[in-house]
Scaffold this active site. Structure first.
Site, short mmCIF file in Angstrom:
data_model
loop_
_atom_site.label_atom_id
_atom_site.label_comp_id
_atom_site.label_asym_id
_atom_site.label_seq_id
_atom_site.Cartn_x
_atom_site.Cartn_y
_atom_site.Cartn_z
N ASP A 1 3.56 38.08 110.46
CA ASP A 1 4.14 37.12 109.52
C ASP A 1 4.54 37.86 108.25
O ASP A 1 4.58 39.09 108.22
CB ASP A 1 3.15 35.99 109.23
N LYS B 1 5.99 36.16 117.07
CA LYS B 1 4.91 35.82 116.15
C LYS B 1 4.24 34.52 116.55
O LYS B 1 3.01 34.45 116.70
CB LYS B 1 5.44 35.70 114.72
#
Length: 220
Positions: A150, A131
């Site tokens: 996320d 991420k």
């Protein structure tokens, strides 16, 4: 394939995905990263600090932090306890301080003080998973190798039926399969904006959702 006029929330995701992507992208044409930074190191630090913390709070902290720490070496030049105090409002400051210092030490010793620009090198830094790497690559280097997943993206991917997984890496793979590559970077922020504005964790506003008719999790 089912025509667009025949699509329902129970249609296969492969049929619904193009319409979901189009409608959500139209609803959030200016979607972009909310963190404030001006270079790759600041992007990396802000993203690490954003774990379990709002972007607004991170931006408050980094407004001071980025004046004090201008290079990776600066994060190593102060005692770790001082760094902890500086980032304390973002939460989990012990772990984050350790991650920042370890990542910066590797940046200094292995990469000559410059944040690396490949997925492989970025995820070798402590505190950096895919991420964070995707956010840094896309925003700082214009490189798109995946989709940043996320908490908002994870929630919406599950609710909309893009993925049945809870693991971020598996969700990313499902999204990469369904979303055209040219949209990988921007659509992550579209989902984040939709998650903040409408599809909130505790009480989604399904009646105001532009894709409610195609959402299998709709409460309407």
């Amino acid at each position: 394939m089912v025509s667009r006029t025949q699509l329902t929330r129970m249609s296969p995701i492969e049929d619904r995905a193009p319409v979901l992507i189009r409608r959500l992208s139209k609803a959030y044409p200016d979607a972009h990263v909310a963190l404030v930074f001006s270079n790759p190191l600041e992007c990396l630090v802000a993203t690490i600090l954003s774990a379990q913390c709002t972007d607004e709070k991170v931006n408050e902290v980094t407004a001071m932090l980025f004046r004090k720490y201008r290079s990776a070496a600066d994060y190593l030049a102060v005692p770790e306890d001082e760094l902890k105090v500086d980032i304390r409002p973002t939460g989990f400051f012990n772990q984050k301080a350790a991650s920042l210092r370890a990542a910066c030490e590797r940046i200094v010793t292995v990469y000559g003080g410059e944040v690396p620009d490949t997925m492989e090198d970025l995820i070798s830094l402590r505190g950096v998973a895919r991420k964070t790497a995707n956010i840094v690559l896309g925003n700082s280097f214009g490189k798109v190798e995946g989709i940043a997943v996320d908490t908002h993206v994870r929630r919406l991917a599950n609710r909309l039926g893009f993925s049945a997984h809870s693991d971020a890496d598996k969700i990313e793979q499902d999204l990469m399969r369904l979303i055209p590559r040219r949209r990988w970077f921007g659509f992550s922020y579209v989902l984040i904006d939709h998650g903040r504005a409408i599809c909130q964790a505790k009480k989604p506003r399904c009646g105001d959702c532009p894709v409610e008719a195609l959402c299998p999790s709709s409460q309407v």
